[in-house]
Design a protein around this motif. Structure first.
Motif, PDB file in Angstrom:
ATOM      1  N   ARG A  23      -7.489  57.498  24.986  1.00  0.00           N
ATOM      2  CA  ARG A  23      -8.229  58.739  25.192  1.00  0.00           C
ATOM      3  C   ARG A  23      -9.663  58.541  24.733  1.00  0.00           C
ATOM      4  NH1 ARG A  23      -7.205  64.312  21.748  1.00  0.00           N
ATOM      5  NH2 ARG A  23      -8.802  65.593  22.787  1.00  0.00           N
ATOM      6  N   VAL A  24     -10.602  59.002  25.532  1.00  0.00           N
ATOM      7  CA  VAL A  24     -12.008  58.882  25.153  1.00  0.00           C
ATOM      8  C   VAL A  24     -12.408  60.019  24.228  1.00  0.00           C
ATOM      9  CG1 VAL A  24     -14.364  59.089  26.022  1.00  0.00           C
ATOM     10  CG2 VAL A  24     -12.775  57.538  27.134  1.00  0.00           C
TER      11      VAL A  24
ATOM     12  N   ILE B 139     -33.785  48.068  27.625  1.00  0.00           N
ATOM     13  CA  ILE B 139     -32.338  48.260  27.708  1.00  0.00           C
ATOM     14  C   ILE B 139     -31.878  49.218  26.611  1.00  0.00           C
ATOM     15  CG2 ILE B 139     -30.078  47.164  27.549  1.00  0.00           C
ATOM     16  CD1 ILE B 139     -31.582  46.344  30.045  1.00  0.00           C
ATOM     17  N   MET B 140     -31.260  50.302  27.021  1.00  0.00           N
ATOM     18  CA  MET B 140     -30.612  51.223  26.087  1.00  0.00           C
ATOM     19  C   MET B 140     -29.107  51.090  26.227  1.00  0.00           C
ATOM     20  SD  MET B 140     -32.928  52.681  24.275  1.00  0.00           S
ATOM     21  CE  MET B 140     -32.187  54.148  23.553  1.00  0.00           C
ATOM     22  N   VAL B 141     -28.399  51.431  25.176  1.00  0.00           N
ATOM     23  CA  VAL B 141     -26.957  51.232  25.122  1.00  0.00           C
ATOM     24  C   VAL B 141     -26.260  52.558  24.851  1.00  0.00           C
ATOM     25  CG1 VAL B 141     -25.071  50.048  23.925  1.00  0.00           C
ATOM     26  CG2 VAL B 141     -27.258  48.878  24.258  1.00  0.00           C
ATOM     27  N   SER B 142     -25.273  52.875  25.675  1.00  0.00           N
ATOM     28  CA  SER B 142     -24.412  54.021  25.382  1.00  0.00           C
ATOM     29  C   SER B 142     -23.042  53.510  24.964  1.00  0.00           C
ATOM     30  CB  SER B 142     -24.286  54.944  26.600  1.00  0.00           C
ATOM     31  OG  SER B 142     -23.738  54.245  27.701  1.00  0.00           O
ATOM     32  N   GLN B 143     -22.386  54.248  24.097  1.00  0.00           N
ATOM     33  CA  GLN B 143     -21.080  53.861  23.590  1.00  0.00           C
ATOM     34  C   GLN B 143     -20.016  54.814  24.122  1.00  0.00           C
ATOM     35  OE1 GLN B 143     -22.185  53.927  19.255  1.00  0.00           O
ATOM     36  NE2 GLN B 143     -21.261  51.886  19.295  1.00  0.00           N
ATOM     37  N   VAL B 144     -18.897  54.254  24.554  1.00  0.00           N
ATOM     38  CA  VAL B 144     -17.740  55.049  24.953  1.00  0.00           C
ATOM     39  C   VAL B 144     -16.595  54.664  24.017  1.00  0.00           C
ATOM     40  CG1 VAL B 144     -16.143  55.658  26.808  1.00  0.00           C
ATOM     41  CG2 VAL B 144     -18.532  55.092  27.349  1.00  0.00           C
ATOM     42  N   GLN B 145     -16.160  55.602  23.194  1.00  0.00           N
ATOM     43  CA  GLN B 145     -15.145  55.338  22.177  1.00  0.00           C
ATOM     44  C   GLN B 145     -13.763  55.716  22.713  1.00  0.00           C
ATOM     45  OE1 GLN B 145     -14.939  58.285  19.190  1.00  0.00           O
ATOM     46  NE2 GLN B 145     -13.996  56.991  17.631  1.00  0.00           N
ATOM     47  N   VAL B 146     -12.847  54.767  22.685  1.00  0.00           N
ATOM     48  CA  VAL B 146     -11.468  54.997  23.118  1.00  0.00           C
ATOM     49  C   VAL B 146     -10.551  54.980  21.902  1.00  0.00           C
ATOM     50  CG1 VAL B 146      -9.569  54.183  24.568  1.00  0.00           C
ATOM     51  CG2 VAL B 146     -11.943  53.888  25.337  1.00  0.00           C
ATOM     52  N   VAL B 147      -9.757  56.033  21.773  1.00  0.00           N
ATOM     53  CA  VAL B 147      -8.777  56.104  20.685  1.00  0.00           C
ATOM     54  C   VAL B 147      -7.380  55.997  21.279  1.00  0.00           C
ATOM     55  CG1 VAL B 147     -10.327  57.551  19.326  1.00  0.00           C
ATOM     56  CG2 VAL B 147      -8.576  58.628  20.744  1.00  0.00           C
ATOM     57  N   GLY B 148      -6.473  55.465  20.480  1.00  0.00           N
ATOM     58  CA  GLY B 148      -5.066  55.474  20.869  1.00  0.00           C
ATOM     59  C   GLY B 148      -4.652  54.438  21.884  1.00  0.00           C
TER      60      GLY B 148
ATOM     61  N   VAL C 245     -28.582  57.382  29.938  1.00  0.00           N
ATOM     62  CA  VAL C 245     -27.414  56.627  29.473  1.00  0.00           C
ATOM     63  C   VAL C 245     -26.275  57.554  29.076  1.00  0.00           C
ATOM     64  CG1 VAL C 245     -28.804  54.650  28.770  1.00  0.00           C
ATOM     65  CG2 VAL C 245     -28.253  56.408  27.084  1.00  0.00           C
ATOM     66  N   ASN C 246     -26.601  58.736  28.546  1.00  0.00           N
ATOM     67  CA  ASN C 246     -25.537  59.676  28.199  1.00  0.00           C
ATOM     68  C   ASN C 246     -24.819  60.182  29.444  1.00  0.00           C
ATOM     69  OD1 ASN C 246     -26.126  59.424  25.489  1.00  0.00           O
ATOM     70  ND2 ASN C 246     -27.342  61.290  25.377  1.00  0.00           N
ATOM     71  N   THR C 247     -25.577  60.472  30.503  1.00  0.00           N
ATOM     72  CA  THR C 247     -24.963  60.914  31.761  1.00  0.00           C
ATOM     73  C   THR C 247     -24.041  59.837  32.311  1.00  0.00           C
ATOM     74  OG1 THR C 247     -26.848  62.331  32.296  1.00  0.00           O
ATOM     75  CG2 THR C 247     -25.449  61.645  34.126  1.00  0.00           C
ATOM     76  N   MET C 248     -24.487  58.583  32.282  1.00  0.00           N
ATOM     77  CA  MET C 248     -23.653  57.492  32.771  1.00  0.00           C
ATOM     78  C   MET C 248     -22.394  57.325  31.922  1.00  0.00           C
ATOM     79  SD  MET C 248     -26.423  54.552  33.799  1.00  0.00           S
ATOM     80  CE  MET C 248     -27.537  54.747  35.182  1.00  0.00           C
ATOM     81  N   ALA C 249     -22.539  57.420  30.612  1.00  0.00           N
ATOM     82  CA  ALA C 249     -21.388  57.253  29.729  1.00  0.00           C
ATOM     83  C   ALA C 249     -20.330  58.319  29.994  1.00  0.00           C
ATOM     84  CB  ALA C 249     -21.839  57.301  28.269  1.00  0.00           C
ATOM     85  N   GLU C 250     -20.771  59.552  30.178  1.00  0.00           N
ATOM     86  CA  GLU C 250     -19.830  60.626  30.454  1.00  0.00           C
ATOM     87  C   GLU C 250     -19.152  60.435  31.810  1.00  0.00           C
ATOM     88  OE1 GLU C 250     -21.780  64.354  29.909  1.00  0.00           O
ATOM     89  OE2 GLU C 250     -22.005  64.078  27.743  1.00  0.00           O
ATOM     90  N   ALA C 251     -19.882  59.887  32.769  1.00  0.00           N
ATOM     91  CA  ALA C 251     -19.323  59.695  34.102  1.00  0.00           C
ATOM     92  C   ALA C 251     -18.231  58.627  34.128  1.00  0.00           C
ATOM     93  CB  ALA C 251     -20.430  59.336  35.088  1.00  0.00           C
ATOM     94  N   ILE C 252     -18.429  57.545  33.383  1.00  0.00           N
ATOM     95  CA  ILE C 252     -17.445  56.460  33.419  1.00  0.00           C
ATOM     96  C   ILE C 252     -16.304  56.667  32.425  1.00  0.00           C
ATOM     97  CG2 ILE C 252     -19.233  54.832  34.147  1.00  0.00           C
ATOM     98  CD1 ILE C 252     -19.077  53.564  31.343  1.00  0.00           C
ATOM     99  N   ALA C 253     -16.431  57.638  31.537  1.00  0.00           N
ATOM    100  CA  ALA C 253     -15.447  57.814  30.476  1.00  0.00           C
ATOM    101  C   ALA C 253     -14.013  57.980  30.978  1.00  0.00           C
ATOM    102  CB  ALA C 253     -15.850  58.995  29.585  1.00  0.00           C
ATOM    103  N   PRO C 254     -13.749  58.830  31.980  1.00  0.00           N
ATOM    104  CA  PRO C 254     -12.354  58.959  32.437  1.00  0.00           C
ATOM    105  C   PRO C 254     -11.759  57.644  32.943  1.00  0.00           C
ATOM    106  CG  PRO C 254     -13.677  60.782  33.252  1.00  0.00           C
ATOM    107  CD  PRO C 254     -14.634  59.788  32.669  1.00  0.00           C
ATOM    108  N   ARG C 255     -12.564  56.867  33.657  1.00  0.00           N
ATOM    109  CA  ARG C 255     -12.066  55.598  34.162  1.00  0.00           C
ATOM    110  C   ARG C 255     -11.852  54.611  33.025  1.00  0.00           C
ATOM    111  NH1 ARG C 255      -8.592  53.216  36.789  1.00  0.00           N
ATOM    112  NH2 ARG C 255      -9.165  51.256  37.841  1.00  0.00           N
TER     113      ARG C 255
END
Length: 424
Positions: A207-208, A111-120, A189-199
Motif C-alpha cells: 500500500r502506498v 533533476i528533482m526526486v519524488s519518493q513513493v513509499q510502499v508499506v506492507g 514531481v509531486n503530480t507524477m508521484a501521485e499518478a504512478i502511486a497506484p501502479r
C-alpha cells in the motif's frame, strides 16, 4: 483582554476586513497594525493570491552585491536580507576573487526526486526487483502527466528503488528522477508521484503512503571555486587563519553550524530576492552537510602554491525561473531581470558563488579583526533608529556609538538624549 483566535469565515474576508477583524480580536486599534498594509494596493492583491488569510506584507531590504565575475561574465546580484554586513561582505570578497578571474562554476542537470513509499509489501526485495522491471512503464505513466515539460526537453528520466528499514517496519521506497528544466519542480514531481502511486502499489504488492518530493536535492548540485588574493585578504597569516577556521568547522559540528549559516546568509538572500523557496534550499544544504553521517562544513579552503586562498563549495540548489513567486511577485521578477540569468542552472551557479563569497567574508573577519567590529559598525544604524534617531541624528549617533566601541541600545538612547539636549 484575552485574544480570541476563533474567527469564523475569516478566510472569506478581504485583506482589509481581515486586518480589522484580527485587530479587534487582539484588542488593538485598527491603526496598530497599519504598517502591515503596503502602500500599493496591487501588491496587497498579489499577496492575497499567493497565500491564505492575507492581511498585509512585510518589506525586507534588498541590496545589490557588486563586483561579481562568474564564469567570465559580470553580474549585479540582488540580495534580500535584514542582516547588516551580508551584502557588503559578499561584494568585498567578490572584488578579491575578481583579481584572479572571479568565480568558476558547474551544475548538474536540474533533476528533482519524488519518493513513493510502499508499506506492507510481503517480499520487499522481490518488490524492488519487480519495480525496476517495470521502469519503462512507470516512466511513461509519469511523463503522461506533463507533456509540456517533456516537450521542453524535461520529464521523468529514471527510477531508483530503496529498501528502508525503520524501527518497526520495512518500506519499499521508489525514487522517481525528473528533469524539471527551469522550474524548481515540486509541483511537477509531486503530480507524477501521485499518478504512478497506484501502479507502484500493485507491482510491489503493498500500500502506498507518502508520495512527495525530497528536498535532499543531491542530484541537483551547484559547484563553485575561486582564488582569493593573499595580499588583498590581509596577508599569509589571514589565509592561514581562514584555513584553520575551515578545519575547525570540518571537525566540529558546533562550529560547522555557524560556518554554514554564514554561507546561507548569502545563498538565502538571493533565493529570497528571486522568489524561490528558501526553506527547500536550506533543507537541501544542511542535509548535504550531513551526507557523510556527521554534520560538517559545506565549503573547503586551502592555500595554493602561491599562498593564495582557494575556496570551493558544493551545495544542492533547487531553484527555478518559472512558476511560484518567481513569476507572481513583482519584486522577484524585477530581481530576475536585474540578474539577467537565462536558466535555472545559471541562477544556481550565481547563488553558489554568492554563498562562497559570503563565507570567505565572514571567515576573513574572524581570522583578522573579529566578526563584531565590521558587523556592529554596520548594525549601529539599526540601533540608532531603534533608539528614535531621525534624519541627520542617525549619523551623529552612529559616529559616537562607533567611537565608544559598544553598540548598544541604551548607549544610543543616552547619546540621542545628549544630542537633543544640546540643540535645545
Amino acid at each position: 483582554m484575552p485574544v480570541n483566535s476563533r474567527l469564523p469565515g475569516f478566510y472569506k474576508l478581504s485583506p482589509g476586513d481581515r486586518l480589522r477583524s484580527a485587530s479587534r480580536a487582539a484588542g488593538l486599534a485598527d491603526t496598530d497594525l497599519s504598517s502591515l498594509v503596503p502602500p500599493d494596493p496591487d501588491m496587497l492583491a498579489t499577496a492575497d493570491r499567493m497565500i491564505e488569510n492575507v492581511v498585509g506584507t512585510l518589506s525586507i531590504p534588498v541590496g545589490i552585491a557588486a563586483n561579481f565575475t562568474i564564469d567570465g561574465r559580470d553580474y549585479l546580484i540582488p540580495m534580500a536580507t535584514e542582516e547588516p554586513s551580508v551584502v557588503a561582505a559578499a561584494s568585498n570578497m567578490a572584488s578579491v576573487a575578481r583579481l584572479h578571474g572571479g568565480f568558476h562554476t558547474s551544475t548538474d542537470l536540474p533533476i528533482m526526486v519524488s519518493q513513493v513509499q510502499v508499506v506492507g509489501a510481503p517480499d520487499p526485495r522481490g518488490a524492488r526487483m519487480r519495480l525496476y522491471e517495470a521502469e519503462a512503464e512507470l516512466l511513461a505513466l509519469a511523463n503522461d502527466q506533463d507533456p509540456l515539460l517533456v516537450k521542453l526537453g524535461g520529464g521523468a528520466r529514471s527510477i531508483e528503488v530503496r529498501i528502508v528499514e525503520a524501527s518497526e517496519a520495512v518500506y519499499v521506497v521508489l525514487h522517481l528522477h525528473v528533469d524539471v528544466r527551469d522550474a524548481m519542480g515540486a509541483n511537477a514531481v509531486n503530480t507524477m508521484a501521485e499518478a504512478i502511486a497506484p501502479r507502484v502499489a500493485a507491482i510491489a504488492g503493498g500500500r502506498v503512503r507518502l508520495r512527495i518530493l525530497t528536498n535532499k536535492a543531491d542530484r541537483r548540485l551547484a559547484r563553485v571555486r575561486a582564488v582569493f588574493d593573499r595580499d588583498a585578504l590581509g596577508g599569509a597569516d589571514v589565509v592561514a587563519g581562514i584555513v584553520d577556521a575551515f578545519r575547525f568547522a570540518a571537525a566540529d559540528p558546533y562550529r560547522a553550524a555557524t560556518h554554514n549559516k554564514g554561507i546561507m546568509n548569502g545563498i538565502t538572500a538571493v533565493v529570497l530576492a528571486t522568489g524561490n523557496d528558501t526553506r527547500a534550499v536550506e533543507a537541501g544544504a544542511h542535509s548535504h552537510a550531513a551526507a557523510g553521517g556527521r554534520y560538517t562544513s559545506l565549503s573547503h579552503f586551502e592555500a595554493n602554491a602561491d599562498g593564495h586562498l582557494v575556496g570551493t563549495l558544493e551545495v544542492p540548489m533547487a531553484v527555478g525561473l518559472v512558476g511560484g513567486a518567481t513569476k507572481t511577485h513583482p519584486a522577484a521578477r524585477a530581481a530576475v531581470r536585474l540578474l539577467g540569468v537565462a536558466s535555472a542552472r545559471e541562477l544556481a551557479q550565481v547563488i553558489a558563488a554568492v554563498g562562497l563569497a559570503q563565507n570567505v567574508g565572514a571567515l576573513r573577519a574572524l581570522a583578522a579583526e573579529g566578526i563584531q567590529k565590521g558587523h556592529m559598525s554596520l548594525h549601529a544604524r539599526n540601533v540608532a533608529a531603534a533608539a528614535g534617531a531621525e534624519g541627520d541624528e542617525i549619523e551623529a549617533v552612529v559616529e559616537r556609538l562607533k567611537t565608544g566601541g559598544h553598540v548598544r541600545l541604551d548607549r544610543a538612547e543616552a547619546i540621542l538624549a545628549e544630542i537633543r539636549a544640546g540643540r535645545s
